[in-house]
Design a protein around this motif. Structure first.
Motif, mmCIF file in Angstrom:
data_model
loop_
_atom_site.group_PDB
_atom_site.id
_atom_site.type_symbol
_atom_site.label_atom_id
_atom_site.label_comp_id
_atom_site.label_asym_id
_atom_site.label_seq_id
_atom_site.Cartn_x
_atom_site.Cartn_y
_atom_site.Cartn_z
ATOM 1 N N ARG A 1 -16.603 -35.703 34.133
ATOM 2 C CA ARG A 1 -15.342 -36.361 33.840
ATOM 3 C C ARG A 1 -15.396 -37.754 34.448
ATOM 4 O O ARG A 1 -15.864 -37.929 35.568
ATOM 5 C CB ARG A 1 -14.215 -35.547 34.441
ATOM 6 C CG ARG A 1 -12.883 -36.154 34.258
ATOM 7 C CD ARG A 1 -11.849 -35.114 34.121
ATOM 8 N NE ARG A 1 -10.589 -35.820 34.238
ATOM 9 C CZ ARG A 1 -9.658 -35.766 33.344
ATOM 10 N NH1 ARG A 1 -9.811 -35.005 32.300
ATOM 11 N NH2 ARG A 1 -8.555 -36.434 33.498
ATOM 12 N N SER A 2 -14.946 -38.743 33.730
ATOM 13 C CA SER A 2 -14.917 -40.107 34.253
ATOM 14 C C SER A 2 -13.574 -40.348 34.920
ATOM 15 O O SER A 2 -12.526 -40.087 34.332
ATOM 16 C CB SER A 2 -15.114 -41.116 33.124
ATOM 17 O OG SER A 2 -16.388 -40.969 32.562
ATOM 18 N N ILE A 3 -13.627 -40.826 36.154
ATOM 19 C CA ILE A 3 -12.400 -41.131 36.888
ATOM 20 C C ILE A 3 -12.460 -42.584 37.347
ATOM 21 O O ILE A 3 -13.541 -43.130 37.555
ATOM 22 C CB ILE A 3 -12.185 -40.182 38.085
ATOM 23 C CG1 ILE A 3 -13.334 -40.297 39.083
ATOM 24 C CG2 ILE A 3 -12.033 -38.749 37.619
ATOM 25 C CD1 ILE A 3 -13.086 -39.571 40.377
ATOM 26 N N PRO A 4 -11.291 -43.229 37.508
ATOM 27 C CA PRO A 4 -11.298 -44.640 37.928
ATOM 28 C C PRO A 4 -11.774 -44.792 39.371
ATOM 29 O O PRO A 4 -11.481 -43.959 40.224
ATOM 30 C CB PRO A 4 -9.843 -45.073 37.781
ATOM 31 C CG PRO A 4 -9.050 -43.827 37.705
ATOM 32 C CD PRO A 4 -9.953 -42.727 37.249
ATOM 33 N N LYS A 5 -12.529 -45.852 39.611
ATOM 34 C CA LYS A 5 -12.958 -46.162 40.977
ATOM 35 C C LYS A 5 -11.780 -46.730 41.745
ATOM 36 O O LYS A 5 -10.908 -47.381 41.161
ATOM 37 C CB LYS A 5 -14.090 -47.197 40.953
ATOM 38 C CG LYS A 5 -15.418 -46.625 40.558
ATOM 39 C CD LYS A 5 -16.496 -47.671 40.758
ATOM 40 C CE LYS A 5 -17.854 -47.062 40.550
ATOM 41 N NZ LYS A 5 -18.934 -48.018 40.803
ATOM 42 N N PRO A 6 -11.723 -46.479 43.043
ATOM 43 C CA PRO A 6 -10.617 -47.028 43.828
ATOM 44 C C PRO A 6 -10.675 -48.550 43.884
ATOM 45 O O PRO A 6 -11.733 -49.143 43.757
ATOM 46 C CB PRO A 6 -10.816 -46.415 45.216
ATOM 47 C CG PRO A 6 -12.192 -45.876 45.247
ATOM 48 C CD PRO A 6 -12.637 -45.677 43.843
ATOM 49 N N GLY A 7 -9.541 -49.164 44.053
ATOM 50 C CA GLY A 7 -9.476 -50.606 44.174
ATOM 51 C C GLY A 7 -8.989 -51.309 42.925
ATOM 52 O O GLY A 7 -8.830 -52.516 42.918
ATOM 53 N N GLY A 8 -8.761 -50.560 41.858
ATOM 54 C CA GLY A 8 -8.221 -51.164 40.652
ATOM 55 C C GLY A 8 -9.161 -52.125 39.947
ATOM 56 O O GLY A 8 -8.714 -53.043 39.273
ATOM 57 N N SER A 9 -10.474 -51.915 40.080
ATOM 58 C CA SER A 9 -11.426 -52.824 39.441
ATOM 59 C C SER A 9 -11.575 -52.546 37.949
ATOM 60 O O SER A 9 -12.182 -53.329 37.230
ATOM 61 C CB SER A 9 -12.794 -52.697 40.117
ATOM 62 O OG SER A 9 -13.316 -51.398 39.934
ATOM 63 N N LYS B 1 -18.522 -41.186 37.310
ATOM 64 C CA LYS B 1 -18.595 -39.839 36.768
ATOM 65 C C LYS B 1 -18.406 -38.832 37.896
ATOM 66 O O LYS B 1 -18.971 -38.987 38.974
ATOM 67 C CB LYS B 1 -19.932 -39.609 36.084
ATOM 68 C CG LYS B 1 -20.108 -40.478 34.870
ATOM 69 C CD LYS B 1 -20.977 -39.789 33.855
ATOM 70 C CE LYS B 1 -21.239 -40.685 32.679
ATOM 71 N NZ LYS B 1 -20.284 -40.602 31.657
ATOM 72 N N LEU B 2 -17.624 -37.823 37.621
ATOM 73 C CA LEU B 2 -17.373 -36.757 38.569
ATOM 74 C C LEU B 2 -17.896 -35.470 37.950
ATOM 75 O O LEU B 2 -17.550 -35.133 36.814
ATOM 76 C CB LEU B 2 -15.865 -36.642 38.839
ATOM 77 C CG LEU B 2 -15.419 -35.511 39.749
ATOM 78 C CD1 LEU B 2 -15.903 -35.769 41.170
ATOM 79 C CD2 LEU B 2 -13.907 -35.402 39.725
ATOM 80 N N GLY B 3 -18.758 -34.760 38.664
ATOM 81 C CA GLY B 3 -19.290 -33.494 38.177
ATOM 82 C C GLY B 3 -18.448 -32.345 38.711
ATOM 83 O O GLY B 3 -18.209 -32.247 39.912
ATOM 84 N N ILE B 4 -17.991 -31.459 37.829
ATOM 85 C CA ILE B 4 -17.138 -30.342 38.225
ATOM 86 C C ILE B 4 -17.899 -29.038 37.977
ATOM 87 O O ILE B 4 -18.070 -28.625 36.828
ATOM 88 C CB ILE B 4 -15.817 -30.354 37.432
ATOM 89 C CG1 ILE B 4 -15.127 -31.699 37.600
ATOM 90 C CG2 ILE B 4 -14.912 -29.203 37.870
ATOM 91 C CD1 ILE B 4 -13.997 -31.945 36.633
ATOM 92 N N PRO B 5 -18.382 -28.391 39.051
ATOM 93 C CA PRO B 5 -19.105 -27.130 38.874
ATOM 94 C C PRO B 5 -18.158 -25.973 38.573
ATOM 95 O O PRO B 5 -16.941 -26.074 38.770
ATOM 96 C CB PRO B 5 -19.816 -26.924 40.210
ATOM 97 C CG PRO B 5 -19.114 -27.791 41.190
ATOM 98 C CD PRO B 5 -18.372 -28.841 40.424
ATOM 99 N N THR B 6 -18.728 -24.864 38.118
ATOM 100 C CA THR B 6 -17.930 -23.671 37.853
ATOM 101 C C THR B 6 -17.503 -23.045 39.178
ATOM 102 O O THR B 6 -18.042 -23.367 40.234
ATOM 103 C CB THR B 6 -18.738 -22.636 37.054
ATOM 104 O OG1 THR B 6 -19.849 -22.220 37.853
ATOM 105 C CG2 THR B 6 -19.222 -23.202 35.731
#
Length: 173
Positions: free
Chosen positions: A86-94, A99-104
């Protein structure tokens, strides 16, 4: 179990642990691992299998889930599934994303069980003044007296060093 592992490691730093896998698939270890995963904020997020910790508790049942997981670990048939990205925004408003990996849930429980078993062994090898990614320790919590400072211009030092090295390499045959 963690206290015993730490005590054994401190008593004999050269000790070889041959039976750690038995600790990993021990029912008590898996239960503590599931409780930690279920209590985590990410427990509401499903992996590629679509299961959350709540789904396991309500539809499958924790004892049955952990028994199946234990059996798969013991007989060697357990295989981690691919993570859901899942793609999530990086902190700092840039405007950039990471990419965030979500395991089972099953993969998270096995990871937590491994952490429960391995952490006290490796933790015993660290010096008391070591900080960073350690249990109940942060680099910001270290004593100000443990700070090492040296006066000088580091950037200027490197520039002089590299200039000397380049001069030496061009003047010597």
């Amino acid at each position: 179990m963690q206290t015993k592992l730490r005590r054994w490691t401190v008593a004999d730093p050269g000790r070889r642990f041959d039976d750690l896998f038995n600790f990993v698939h021990d029912p008590a270890t898996l239960l503590v691992a599931f409780d930690r995963v279920a209590g985590n904020r990410g427990a509401r997020t499903p992996g590629v299998d679509g299961l959350t910790a709540t789904d396991v508790e309500e539809s499958i049942g924790v004892p049955g889930f952990l028994n199946d997981l234990r059996t798969a670990l013991k007989d060697g048939s357990f295989r981690p599934l691919p993570v859901r990205e899942r793609s999530i925004p990086k902190p700092g408003g840039s405007g950039k994303v990471r990419k965030l990996g979500i395991p089972t849930i099953a993969d998270r429980v096995v990871q937590a069980a491994l952490k429960l078993v391995l952490e006290p062994i490796f933790e015993a090898d660290f010096e008391p003044v070591s900080y960073g990614f350690r249990l109940r320790r942060r680099a910001q919590a270290r004593s100000p007296r443990s700070t090492i400072s040296a006066p000088g211009d580091i950037a200027g030092c490197w520039m002089r060093t590299s200039r000397r090295a380049s001069t030496r390499s061009t003047t010597q045959p």
